[in-house]
Design a protein around this motif. Structure first.
Motif, PDB file in Angstrom:
ATOM      1  N   THR A   8     -14.915 -23.657   9.419  1.00 42.44           N
ATOM      2  CA  THR A   8     -15.170 -22.215   9.386  1.00 42.44           C
ATOM      3  C   THR A   8     -13.870 -21.433   9.554  1.00 42.44           C
ATOM      4  OG1 THR A   8     -15.674 -22.166  11.746  1.00 42.44           O
ATOM      5  CG2 THR A   8     -17.535 -22.396  10.236  1.00 42.44           C
ATOM      6  N   LYS A   9     -12.949 -21.950  10.362  1.00 42.54           N
ATOM      7  CA  LYS A   9     -11.650 -21.295  10.516  1.00 42.54           C
ATOM      8  C   LYS A   9     -10.870 -21.328   9.211  1.00 42.54           C
ATOM      9  CE  LYS A   9     -10.605 -21.774  15.401  1.00 42.54           C
ATOM     10  NZ  LYS A   9      -9.637 -22.302  16.372  1.00 42.54           N
ATOM     11  N   ILE A  10     -10.913 -22.454   8.521  1.00 44.64           N
ATOM     12  CA  ILE A  10     -10.216 -22.582   7.238  1.00 44.64           C
ATOM     13  C   ILE A  10     -10.840 -21.649   6.211  1.00 44.64           C
ATOM     14  CG2 ILE A  10      -9.720 -24.142   5.317  1.00 44.64           C
ATOM     15  CD1 ILE A  10      -9.490 -26.383   7.438  1.00 44.64           C
ATOM     16  N   ALA A  11     -12.153 -21.600   6.160  1.00 46.49           N
ATOM     17  CA  ALA A  11     -12.838 -20.708   5.211  1.00 46.49           C
ATOM     18  C   ALA A  11     -12.514 -19.254   5.508  1.00 46.49           C
ATOM     19  CB  ALA A  11     -14.340 -20.948   5.267  1.00 46.49           C
ATOM     20  N   ARG A  12     -12.486 -18.886   6.774  1.00 44.98           N
ATOM     21  CA  ARG A  12     -12.165 -17.508   7.168  1.00 44.98           C
ATOM     22  C   ARG A  12     -10.728 -17.167   6.790  1.00 44.98           C
ATOM     23  NH1 ARG A  12     -12.667 -16.953  13.092  1.00 44.98           N
ATOM     24  NH2 ARG A  12     -14.733 -17.741  12.653  1.00 44.98           N
ATOM     25  N   MET A  13      -9.807 -18.085   7.049  1.00 51.91           N
ATOM     26  CA  MET A  13      -8.408 -17.856   6.695  1.00 51.91           C
ATOM     27  C   MET A  13      -8.253 -17.699   5.184  1.00 51.91           C
ATOM     28  SD  MET A  13      -6.331 -20.377   9.334  1.00 51.91           S
ATOM     29  CE  MET A  13      -5.094 -20.655   8.116  1.00 51.91           C
ATOM     30  N   ARG A  14      -8.965 -18.511   4.446  1.00 51.00           N
ATOM     31  CA  ARG A  14      -8.909 -18.440   2.982  1.00 51.00           C
ATOM     32  C   ARG A  14      -9.443 -17.089   2.485  1.00 51.00           C
ATOM     33  NH1 ARG A  14     -12.136 -22.321  -1.074  1.00 51.00           N
ATOM     34  NH2 ARG A  14     -11.251 -21.486  -2.983  1.00 51.00           N
ATOM     35  N   ARG A  15     -10.531 -16.632   3.071  1.00 54.19           N
ATOM     36  CA  ARG A  15     -11.110 -15.339   2.691  1.00 54.19           C
ATOM     37  C   ARG A  15     -10.139 -14.202   3.000  1.00 54.19           C
ATOM     38  NH1 ARG A  15     -15.578 -14.473   6.070  1.00 54.19           N
ATOM     39  NH2 ARG A  15     -14.510 -12.810   7.127  1.00 54.19           N
ATOM     40  N   TYR A  16      -9.532 -14.224   4.198  1.00 61.49           N
ATOM     41  CA  TYR A  16      -8.572 -13.186   4.581  1.00 61.49           C
ATOM     42  C   TYR A  16      -7.331 -13.222   3.696  1.00 61.49           C
ATOM     43  CZ  TYR A  16     -11.278 -12.179   8.786  1.00 61.49           C
ATOM     44  OH  TYR A  16     -12.279 -11.824   9.657  1.00 61.49           O
ATOM     45  N   LEU A  17      -6.871 -14.401   3.348  1.00 63.72           N
ATOM     46  CA  LEU A  17      -5.712 -14.528   2.475  1.00 63.72           C
ATOM     47  C   LEU A  17      -6.015 -13.942   1.095  1.00 63.72           C
ATOM     48  CD1 LEU A  17      -2.857 -15.538   1.952  1.00 63.72           C
ATOM     49  CD2 LEU A  17      -3.856 -17.737   1.296  1.00 63.72           C
ATOM     50  N   GLY A  18      -7.184 -14.266   0.560  1.00 60.27           N
ATOM     51  CA  GLY A  18      -7.585 -13.714  -0.737  1.00 60.27           C
ATOM     52  C   GLY A  18      -7.695 -12.205  -0.688  1.00 60.27           C
ATOM     53  N   GLN A  19      -8.287 -11.678   0.365  1.00 57.37           N
ATOM     54  CA  GLN A  19      -8.418 -10.227   0.514  1.00 57.37           C
ATOM     55  C   GLN A  19      -7.036  -9.585   0.627  1.00 57.37           C
ATOM     56  OE1 GLN A  19     -10.448  -8.968   4.080  1.00 57.37           O
ATOM     57  NE2 GLN A  19     -10.996  -7.007   3.173  1.00 57.37           N
ATOM     58  N   SER A  20      -6.136 -10.189   1.388  1.00 58.74           N
ATOM     59  CA  SER A  20      -4.785  -9.648   1.538  1.00 58.74           C
ATOM     60  C   SER A  20      -4.043  -9.631   0.213  1.00 58.74           C
ATOM     61  CB  SER A  20      -3.990 -10.478   2.548  1.00 58.74           C
ATOM     62  OG  SER A  20      -4.587 -10.411   3.809  1.00 58.74           O
ATOM     63  N   MET A  21      -4.176 -10.697  -0.564  1.00 54.95           N
ATOM     64  CA  MET A  21      -3.507 -10.755  -1.868  1.00 54.95           C
ATOM     65  C   MET A  21      -4.040  -9.673  -2.804  1.00 54.95           C
ATOM     66  SD  MET A  21      -1.302 -13.111  -1.529  1.00 54.95           S
ATOM     67  CE  MET A  21      -0.797 -13.626  -3.135  1.00 54.95           C
ATOM     68  N   ARG A  22      -5.356  -9.475  -2.820  1.00 51.37           N
ATOM     69  CA  ARG A  22      -5.925  -8.434  -3.674  1.00 51.37           C
ATOM     70  C   ARG A  22      -5.448  -7.047  -3.246  1.00 51.37           C
ATOM     71  NH1 ARG A  22     -10.049 -12.127  -3.639  1.00 51.37           N
ATOM     72  NH2 ARG A  22     -11.020 -11.275  -1.778  1.00 51.37           N
ATOM     73  N   LEU A  23      -5.381  -6.803  -1.950  1.00 52.52           N
ATOM     74  CA  LEU A  23      -4.921  -5.502  -1.464  1.00 52.52           C
ATOM     75  C   LEU A  23      -3.440  -5.280  -1.776  1.00 52.52           C
ATOM     76  CD1 LEU A  23      -6.803  -5.256   1.930  1.00 52.52           C
ATOM     77  CD2 LEU A  23      -7.203  -3.894  -0.122  1.00 52.52           C
ATOM     78  N   MET A  24      -2.639  -6.352  -1.761  1.00 51.02           N
ATOM     79  CA  MET A  24      -1.216  -6.224  -2.079  1.00 51.02           C
ATOM     80  C   MET A  24      -0.990  -5.764  -3.511  1.00 51.02           C
ATOM     81  SD  MET A  24       1.002  -9.157  -0.289  1.00 51.02           S
ATOM     82  CE  MET A  24      -0.052 -10.360   0.480  1.00 51.02           C
ATOM     83  N   VAL A  25      -1.862  -6.184  -4.411  1.00 52.33           N
ATOM     84  CA  VAL A  25      -1.708  -5.775  -5.811  1.00 52.33           C
ATOM     85  C   VAL A  25      -2.580  -4.580  -6.144  1.00 52.33           C
ATOM     86  CG1 VAL A  25      -0.981  -8.053  -6.599  1.00 52.33           C
ATOM     87  CG2 VAL A  25      -3.395  -7.454  -6.652  1.00 52.33           C
ATOM     88  N   GLY A  26      -3.238  -4.032  -5.156  1.00 49.83           N
ATOM     89  CA  GLY A  26      -3.975  -2.791  -5.354  1.00 49.83           C
ATOM     90  C   GLY A  26      -5.402  -2.934  -5.829  1.00 49.83           C
TER      91      GLY A  26
END
Length: 66
Positions: A3-21
């Motif tokens: 669950t920690k890995i899945a959460r980290m993966r979700r946050y990383l994906g969200q951060s990447m999308r926000l970085m590119v707008g």
């Protein structure tokens, strides 16, 4: 652990999308349902188009200096 890995993966994906707008559609839907329950929710396509126009300017207008 998984669950920690899945959460980290979700946050990383969200951060990447926000970085590119590209904001998260599910966050938008949750916000609209919680805060504006009587208003219609845009489809993903409408949401994406509206965000792109807000970021880069739409309908032929130029919002940058050069």
């Amino acid at each position: 652990m998984l669950t920690k890995i899945a959460r980290m993966r979700r946050y990383l994906g969200q951060s990447m999308r926000l970085m590119v707008g590209v904001p998260e559609y599910s966050t938008y839907v949750d916000h609209m349902r919680r805060t504006h329950p009587g208003q219609p929710v845009m489809s993903y396509e409408e949401f994406f188009r509206e965000r792109q126009e807000a970021r880069y300017g739409g309908k032929g207008k130029i919002t940058r200096c050069c």
